[in-house]
Design a protein around this motif. Structure first.
Motif, mmCIF file in Angstrom:
data_model
loop_
_atom_site.group_PDB
_atom_site.id
_atom_site.type_symbol
_atom_site.label_atom_id
_atom_site.label_comp_id
_atom_site.label_asym_id
_atom_site.label_seq_id
_atom_site.Cartn_x
_atom_site.Cartn_y
_atom_site.Cartn_z
ATOM 1 N N ILE A 72 13.550 45.186 100.573
ATOM 2 C CA ILE A 72 13.371 44.889 99.149
ATOM 3 C C ILE A 72 14.703 44.584 98.482
ATOM 4 O O ILE A 72 14.795 43.727 97.621
ATOM 5 N N TRP A 73 15.757 45.266 98.871
ATOM 6 C CA TRP A 73 17.028 45.015 98.194
ATOM 7 C C TRP A 73 17.896 43.981 98.890
ATOM 8 O O TRP A 73 19.054 43.776 98.543
ATOM 9 N N CYS A 74 17.326 43.264 99.841
ATOM 10 C CA CYS A 74 18.040 42.149 100.483
ATOM 11 C C CYS A 74 18.188 40.986 99.504
ATOM 12 O O CYS A 74 17.369 40.806 98.610
ATOM 13 N N GLU A 75 19.214 40.197 99.716
ATOM 14 C CA GLU A 75 19.430 39.008 98.895
ATOM 15 C C GLU A 75 18.547 37.842 99.357
ATOM 16 O O GLU A 75 18.215 36.973 98.569
ATOM 17 N N GLU A 76 18.204 37.830 100.626
ATOM 18 C CA GLU A 76 17.373 36.749 101.181
ATOM 19 C C GLU A 76 15.954 36.864 100.640
ATOM 20 O O GLU A 76 15.311 37.906 100.788
ATOM 21 N N ARG A 77 15.462 35.795 100.051
ATOM 22 C CA ARG A 77 14.137 35.802 99.432
ATOM 23 C C ARG A 77 13.024 36.165 100.419
ATOM 24 O O ARG A 77 12.141 36.952 100.099
ATOM 25 N N GLU A 78 13.066 35.594 101.620
ATOM 26 C CA GLU A 78 12.009 35.846 102.603
ATOM 27 C C GLU A 78 11.970 37.312 103.010
ATOM 28 O O GLU A 78 10.889 37.903 103.129
ATOM 29 N N GLU A 79 13.135 37.908 103.224
ATOM 30 C CA GLU A 79 13.188 39.320 103.600
ATOM 31 C C GLU A 79 12.712 40.196 102.444
ATOM 32 O O GLU A 79 11.975 41.162 102.649
ATOM 33 N N LYS A 80 13.144 39.865 101.240
ATOM 34 C CA LYS A 80 12.734 40.625 100.051
ATOM 35 C C LYS A 80 11.211 40.594 99.896
ATOM 36 O O LYS A 80 10.577 41.625 99.672
ATOM 37 N N GLU A 81 10.629 39.411 100.043
ATOM 38 C CA GLU A 81 9.171 39.281 99.907
ATOM 39 C C GLU A 81 8.443 40.045 101.017
ATOM 40 O O GLU A 81 7.411 40.667 100.762
ATOM 41 N N ALA A 82 8.986 40.007 102.228
ATOM 42 C CA ALA A 82 8.391 40.770 103.336
ATOM 43 C C ALA A 82 8.462 42.267 103.036
ATOM 44 O O ALA A 82 7.506 43.012 103.303
ATOM 45 N N GLY A 83 9.582 42.714 102.478
ATOM 46 C CA GLY A 83 9.726 44.117 102.106
ATOM 47 C C GLY A 83 8.740 44.518 101.024
ATOM 48 O O GLY A 83 8.112 45.577 101.102
ATOM 49 N N THR A 104 14.989 52.355 92.528
ATOM 50 C CA THR A 104 15.801 51.263 93.063
ATOM 51 C C THR A 104 14.908 50.169 93.643
ATOM 52 O O THR A 104 15.150 48.981 93.422
ATOM 53 N N PHE A 105 13.879 50.560 94.360
ATOM 54 C CA PHE A 105 12.948 49.568 94.919
ATOM 55 C C PHE A 105 12.278 48.770 93.803
ATOM 56 O O PHE A 105 12.131 47.554 93.904
ATOM 57 N N GLU A 106 11.870 49.467 92.740
ATOM 58 C CA GLU A 106 11.220 48.787 91.614
ATOM 59 C C GLU A 106 12.149 47.767 90.965
ATOM 60 O O GLU A 106 11.739 46.642 90.685
ATOM 61 N N ILE A 107 13.376 48.164 90.710
ATOM 62 C CA ILE A 107 14.324 47.269 90.044
ATOM 63 C C ILE A 107 14.631 46.068 90.933
ATOM 64 O O ILE A 107 14.596 44.926 90.480
ATOM 65 N N CYS A 108 14.916 46.333 92.188
ATOM 66 C CA CYS A 108 15.270 45.240 93.116
ATOM 67 C C CYS A 108 14.075 44.345 93.430
ATOM 68 O O CYS A 108 14.236 43.144 93.631
ATOM 69 N N GLY A 109 12.899 44.932 93.471
ATOM 70 C CA GLY A 109 11.703 44.170 93.832
ATOM 71 C C GLY A 109 10.927 43.632 92.657
ATOM 72 O O GLY A 109 9.951 42.908 92.825
ATOM 73 N N ASP A 110 11.325 44.014 91.439
ATOM 74 C CA ASP A 110 10.669 43.563 90.227
ATOM 75 C C ASP A 110 9.169 43.875 90.248
ATOM 76 O O ASP A 110 8.322 42.996 90.149
#
Length: 139
Positions: free
Chosen positions: A34-45, A87-93
């Protein structure tokens, strides 16, 4: 009153151990994405975390705690990760309170137990830790 897993029948103990292992693996595995900068990884998280949270809400059902007789083994296994949720909420919106109301209510009930509320890390400190690591580009 704490419901220790050893007071359950063997099937319930095995089920509790399985779910505790699932919690240990899924929360940080999906949270780290979730806190990755890469969009694909973030969405997978985000997708993996959502699946995890839905599973945990299903396991909780309409009970106040995961243990049949009150706060127990699975409650301990999951509540220790909840300071990371901010942190997950903020990073993952996304909003855990809005998206997972049963688990949000469960967290509030757990925090009413003095030993629980006194032993957990402050979510703001966890988020500040994340920001410090992010500045150093460790993440």
């Amino acid at each position: 009153m704490i419901n220790y897993v050893q007071h359950c029948d063997p099937y319930q103990r095995a089920q509790a151990r399985f779910l505790a292992d699932y919690i240990d693996k899924k929360v940080m595995e999906t949270g780290n994405l979730i806190w990755c900068e890469e969009r694909e990884e973030k969405e997978a998280g985000k997708k993996g975390f959502a699946e995890f949270m839905k599973q945990m809400e299903s396991e909780l059902g309409d009970k106040p705690f995961f243990g049949d007789n009150g706060f127990g083994f699975l409650d301990v296994a999951l509540i220790t990760y909840t300071p990371w949720f901010k942190t997950f909420e903020i990073c993952g919106d996304f909003s855990i309170q809005q998206d997972y109301p049963k688990l949000s209510s469960w967290v509030k009930r757990c925090l009413e137990i003095e030993s629980v509320s006194k032993s957990l890390a402050d979510p703001d400190n966890i988020y500040n830790f994340y920001l410090t690591i992010k500045k150093k580009r460790v993440i």
